[in-house]
Design an enzyme around this catalytic site. Structure first.
Site, short mmCIF file in Angstrom:
data_model
loop_
_atom_site.label_atom_id
_atom_site.label_comp_id
_atom_site.label_asym_id
_atom_site.label_seq_id
_atom_site.Cartn_x
_atom_site.Cartn_y
_atom_site.Cartn_z
N LYS A 38 24.00 31.55 0.75
CA LYS A 38 23.23 31.31 2.00
C LYS A 38 22.86 32.58 2.76
O LYS A 38 21.79 32.66 3.33
CB LYS A 38 23.98 30.33 2.90
N ARG A 132 36.24 22.61 11.93
CA ARG A 132 34.84 22.45 11.64
C ARG A 132 34.75 21.17 10.83
O ARG A 132 35.19 20.13 11.31
CB ARG A 132 34.23 23.69 10.95
C1 LIG Z 1 29.52 29.84 4.24
C2 LIG Z 1 30.55 29.03 3.59
C3 LIG Z 1 31.39 29.62 2.64
C4 LIG Z 1 31.35 31.09 2.28
O1 LIG Z 1 32.01 31.86 3.25
P1 LIG Z 1 32.27 33.42 3.03
O2 LIG Z 1 33.10 33.79 4.19
O3 LIG Z 1 30.94 34.09 3.02
O4 LIG Z 1 32.98 33.57 1.76
C5 LIG Z 1 32.30 28.79 2.00
N1 LIG Z 1 32.39 27.48 2.29
C6 LIG Z 1 31.60 26.89 3.21
C7 LIG Z 1 31.76 25.43 3.48
C8 LIG Z 1 30.65 27.64 3.89
O5 LIG Z 1 29.88 27.05 4.80
#
Ligand SMILES: *Cc1c(COP(=O)(O)O)cnc(C)c1O
Length: 361
Positions: A38, A132
């Site tokens: 993302k 969350r």
């Molecule tokens: C963005 C996201 C991640 C990745 O997080 P990082 O800190 O970049 O490794 C993993 N799981 C979910 C649900 C996310 O939204």
């Protein structure tokens, strides 16, 4: 050839190496990786580097990014991190696995999967304290019981996400708790859960300290692969490249000026009343880069320059220790927020460069 500024230079070999080293590190204890795309909007060249590095799944929170990667021919299993009921039909078509925490959404996914003659795979997210997404542990059994009645949904696994909203650190306690949830669900429902996705880039310290990773067999990593760090203390992970992305901007003015503004101070361009430190008359430069291009607070100049401030499209730097000329380039390292915004800005050109992965980390 014209040089484009501002631009972000992206070294694919460093991203490939980071993905490979992390795949090997976590693979030693049976943990597979989802590369999270993302922050780079699913940019196919970058994601291809992750796949070449050994990442088997690609996960994104936005369907549009997944559709872009699929259209570009990226060969991976695609996982949707954030599931909206309004997108259920498109999700079933484009995505192999989605993360879920609402039964209503699962109903919609099952309905559209049925229409498409498919079974949609889901990972049920469990709330482990970060507040969350996730089904509360006390509601989990009931949730799974209902999900199992949906004919075109398959529960591929469960997962949790920490260190995002509440800043809760993944540790032995919450990871062991997740493993216990898995064991108890498997006993209750007499099924096997395939994917146990324990978290994200914040799980590094837990992993390094863990004697036993329990049932955790998957992590979803964005920042670690892209920027080479863990995210509890933002420390570099040994052996990883931390400068795969570099931002370049152009000097458009360079003059000696006083450090205190002249006249009555009112609100600045963003509604704040600024304060200033008197450094006397000094050399200052303006860069053609601003808040519409990047989150300025996450930039770190590679040379001894101080960022004094930035408006929408001008950044002011103290260049006393550098003799910057109009037309010079200044380069910056980026944190996750700056990377995300620079990759999203239409004004920042993305350039893939050939760099030797053996170069300075
Ligand atoms: C963005 C996201 C991640 C990745 O997080 P990082 O800190 O970049 O490794 C993993 N799981 C979910 C649900 C996310 O939204």
């Amino acid at each position: 050839m014209d040089i484009f500024l501002p631009r972000i230079e992206i070294c694919l070999s460093k991203i490939r190496e980071n993905a490979r080293i992390l795949s090997e590190l976590y693979g030693q204890n049976g943990i597979s990786l989802m590369g999270v795309s993302k922050a780079v909007l699913g940019e196919p060249a970058i994601i291809e580097a992750m796949v070449q590095g050994g990442v088997k799944y690609i996960a994104d929170s936005r369907l549009e990014n997944i559709q872009k990667m699929k259209a570009a021919g990226i060969a991976a299993h695609f996982v949707l991190l954030r599931t909206s009921p309004s997108q259920a039909e498109a999700i079933v078509k484009a995505v192999d696995i989605s993360l879920n925490s609402e039964i209503e959404t699962l109903r919609k996914l099952s309905y559209h999967a049925n229409a498409d003659d498919k079974t949609h795979q889901v990972i049920v997210m469990v709330e482990m304290g970060d507040l969350r997404e996730g089904v509360l542990p006390c509601d989990l059994s009931e949730f799974i019981r209902e999900a199992l009645t949906l004919t075109h949904i398959n529960i591929a696994g469960i997962g949790c996400n920490l260190a995002c909203h509440g800043g809760i650190k993944p540790d032995r306690k919450n990871m062991d708790n997740l493993s216990e949830q898995v064991n108890s669900l498997e006993r209750e429902f007499q099924f096997g859960l395939g994917i146990i996705s324990g978290g994200n880039s914040a799980n590094y310290e837990w992993y390094k300290a863990a004697q036993d990773v329990g049932r955790i067999n998957n992590l979803r990593l964005g920042e670690s692969i892209l920027l080479g760090c863990e995210t509890v203390h933002r420390k570099a992970i040994p052996g990883l490249h931390t400068k795969a992305f570099q931002l370049f901007a152009e000097v458009i003015e360079s003059k000696r000026k006083p450090s205190l503004p002249i006249g009555e101070i009112c609100q600045d361009a963003f509604g704040r009343v600024p304060t200033f430190l008197d450094r006397g008359v000094h050399q200052r430069a303006i860069l053609a880069l601003g808040r519409q291009d990047v989150l300025v607070s996450g930039l770190k100049p590679n040379s001894a320059l101080d960022i004094l401030g930035a408006s929408s499209d001008h950044m002011i730097i103290d260049s006393d220790r550098h003799n910057l000329q109009v037309g010079d380039e200044v380069s910056f390292n980026l944190d996750y927020g700056s990377l995300l915004t620079a990759m999203t800005s239409p004004f920042v050109r993305k350039e893939f460069i050939n760099c030797s992965a053996a170069m300075a980390l």
